[in-house]
Design an enzyme around this catalytic site. Structure first.
Site, PDB file in Angstrom:
ATOM      1  N   LYS A  54      22.494  22.338   1.078  1.00  0.00           N
ATOM      2  CA  LYS A  54      21.824  22.936   2.241  1.00  0.00           C
ATOM      3  C   LYS A  54      22.810  23.131   3.379  1.00  0.00           C
ATOM      4  O   LYS A  54      22.823  24.180   4.036  1.00  0.00           O
ATOM      5  CB  LYS A  54      20.662  22.045   2.709  1.00  0.00           C
ATOM      6  CG  LYS A  54      19.441  22.125   1.815  1.00  0.00           C
ATOM      7  CD  LYS A  54      18.412  21.045   2.158  1.00  0.00           C
ATOM      8  CE  LYS A  54      17.327  21.009   1.097  1.00  0.00           C
ATOM      9  NZ  LYS A  54      16.460  19.819   1.183  1.00  0.00           N
ATOM     10  N   GLN A  98      14.988  14.929   4.591  1.00  0.00           N
ATOM     11  CA  GLN A  98      14.973  14.982   3.138  1.00  0.00           C
ATOM     12  C   GLN A  98      14.022  13.926   2.568  1.00  0.00           C
ATOM     13  O   GLN A  98      14.087  12.749   2.950  1.00  0.00           O
ATOM     14  CB  GLN A  98      16.403  14.777   2.608  1.00  0.00           C
ATOM     15  CG  GLN A  98      16.554  14.897   1.110  1.00  0.00           C
ATOM     16  CD  GLN A  98      16.344  16.319   0.585  1.00  0.00           C
ATOM     17  OE1 GLN A  98      16.579  17.299   1.288  1.00  0.00           O
ATOM     18  NE2 GLN A  98      15.900  16.425  -0.648  1.00  0.00           N
ATOM     19  N   ASP A 121      10.300  22.905   7.073  1.00  0.00           N
ATOM     20  CA  ASP A 121       9.716  22.593   5.758  1.00  0.00           C
ATOM     21  C   ASP A 121       8.237  22.980   5.703  1.00  0.00           C
ATOM     22  O   ASP A 121       7.664  23.058   4.611  1.00  0.00           O
ATOM     23  CB  ASP A 121       9.802  21.082   5.495  1.00  0.00           C
ATOM     24  CG  ASP A 121      10.978  20.674   4.637  1.00  0.00           C
ATOM     25  OD1 ASP A 121      11.384  21.473   3.770  1.00  0.00           O
ATOM     26  OD2 ASP A 121      11.469  19.541   4.820  1.00  0.00           O
TER      27      ASP A 121
HETATM   28  N1  GUN Z   1      13.006  16.891  -1.389  1.00  0.00           N
HETATM   29  C1  GUN Z   1      12.939  17.759  -2.425  1.00  0.00           C
HETATM   30  N2  GUN Z   1      12.607  18.986  -1.992  1.00  0.00           N
HETATM   31  C2  GUN Z   1      12.459  18.903  -0.656  1.00  0.00           C
HETATM   32  C3  GUN Z   1      12.152  19.844   0.362  1.00  0.00           C
HETATM   33  O1  GUN Z   1      11.898  21.026   0.114  1.00  0.00           O
HETATM   34  N3  GUN Z   1      12.127  19.372   1.616  1.00  0.00           N
HETATM   35  C4  GUN Z   1      12.382  18.084   1.907  1.00  0.00           C
HETATM   36  N4  GUN Z   1      12.321  17.697   3.179  1.00  0.00           N
HETATM   37  N5  GUN Z   1      12.679  17.170   1.009  1.00  0.00           N
HETATM   38  C5  GUN Z   1      12.725  17.585  -0.270  1.00  0.00           C
END
Ligand code: GUN
Length: 297
Positions: A54, A98, A121
């Site tokens: 990311k 995350q 998100d």
């Molecule tokens: N863990 C796995 N996928 C995601 C996501 O799309 N967002 C977040 N915050 N954590 C994750």
């Protein structure tokens, strides 16, 4: 009939390029770069890979990336303090914490602390509520990416029968809301659904997000249906000691029946980060009070 393969990797590359162009325009107008903050607690290897990816993608899109890595034994109060600090930071347009978080933390409480207008998100209840009632907000990245692929393939979705398999807050529920907003007739199936194969057979659109390898068989698919496979399951491969990724759909049998299908890998997976960048860019325009056309990205 052999289904067309929906190339999520190519679509995601195009989306990233559009985001990159708009990020340059944002910087010119706002006098600063758009910024995305990612918070990682602990050392979960998969999460570390995602967070690194990311951060790299954010920089490539011409945005600032702020990474906050906290030890696994960080207290919930200390994590909340970091989130509050990011909420207050004008250089930060989007915040992603995350998941999963360590067991001693209450994920819902942490998500509830993120400012809704920085919640790229789309996990905050305010954004879930906005989606449910049709207000502008942030939509979770994976289902929004699925919708983009569906619209790219089918154009107008109105009147189509859609079956979403899976009812998670991250994929199944928001996917259903998005499809309702497109005037589909939506069924949400899950582990307790009776006669799942018969339910799936009605669908013009199947979105599988259950996390069970190759569960959806080709003879469950209506001929000509479009199949979106959200599953990423690691299973034993043909070669001893090697694993491979498979989706929730039994690709070999489904590809012979569907009109179009996403592969795993290379379908939905690459879309998620591209949509995250899109959401971060949109957050930047909104937070700076700048216009961005609804169909710009
Ligand atoms: N863990 C796995 N996928 C995601 C996501 O799309 N967002 C977040 N915050 N954590 C994750």
């Amino acid at each position: 009939m052999t289904a067309a393969v929906i190339d999520g990797k190519a679509f995601a590359e195009g989306l990233r390029a559009r985001v990159g162009t708009l990020a340059v325009a944002f910087e010119a107008k706002a006098g600063r770069k758009a910024g995305l903050a990612v918070v990682l607690v602990g050392e979960d290897p998969a999460s570390q890979v995602y967070v690194r990816s990311k951060g790299k993608s954010t920089l490539e899109a011409g945005m600032n990336s702020f990474e906050h890595k906290l030890p696994a034994d960080t207290s919930e109060a200390d994590l909340l303090a970091v989130v509050e600090q990011l909420n207050a930071d004008p250089a930060v347009d989007g915040i992603l914490v995350q998941l999963p978080l360590p067991a001693h933390m209450d994920e819902q409480k942490v998500i509830a602390t993120i400012a809704p207008d920085k919640d790229v998100d789309g996990f905050h209840v305010i954004n879930a509520g906005r989606l449910a009632v049709g207000q502008t907000g942030f939509v979770p990245c994976t289902p929004l990416g699925c919708l983009m692929l569906l619209k790219d393939r089918l154009g107008d979705l109105s009147g189509l029968d859609a079956v979403v398999i899976g009812r998670s807050n991250i994929v199944g529920k928001p996917m259903a809301q998005l499809l309702i907003a497109q005037s589909c007739t939506v069924t949400v199936a899950h582990s307790r659904t009776k006669d799942l194969a018969d339910v799936v057979r009605r669908a013009d659109i199947v979105v599988a997000a259950v996390g069970r390898p190759a569960m959806v068989k080709g003879d469950w698919i209506k001929p000509g249906a479009v199949v979106i496979d959200v599953g990423i399951n690691r299973v034993a491969g043909a070669v001893e000691g090697k694993t491979k990724l498979v989706g929730d759909v039994d690709y070999a049998s489904a590809v012979a029946v569907a009109s179009a299908i996403t592969p795993v890998p290379g379908g939905v997976g690459p879309m998620t980060i591209a949509v995250l960048l899109r959401n971060a860019l949109v957050a930047a325009y909104r937070n700076a009070g700048l216009e961005l056309a609804a169909d710009a990205v």
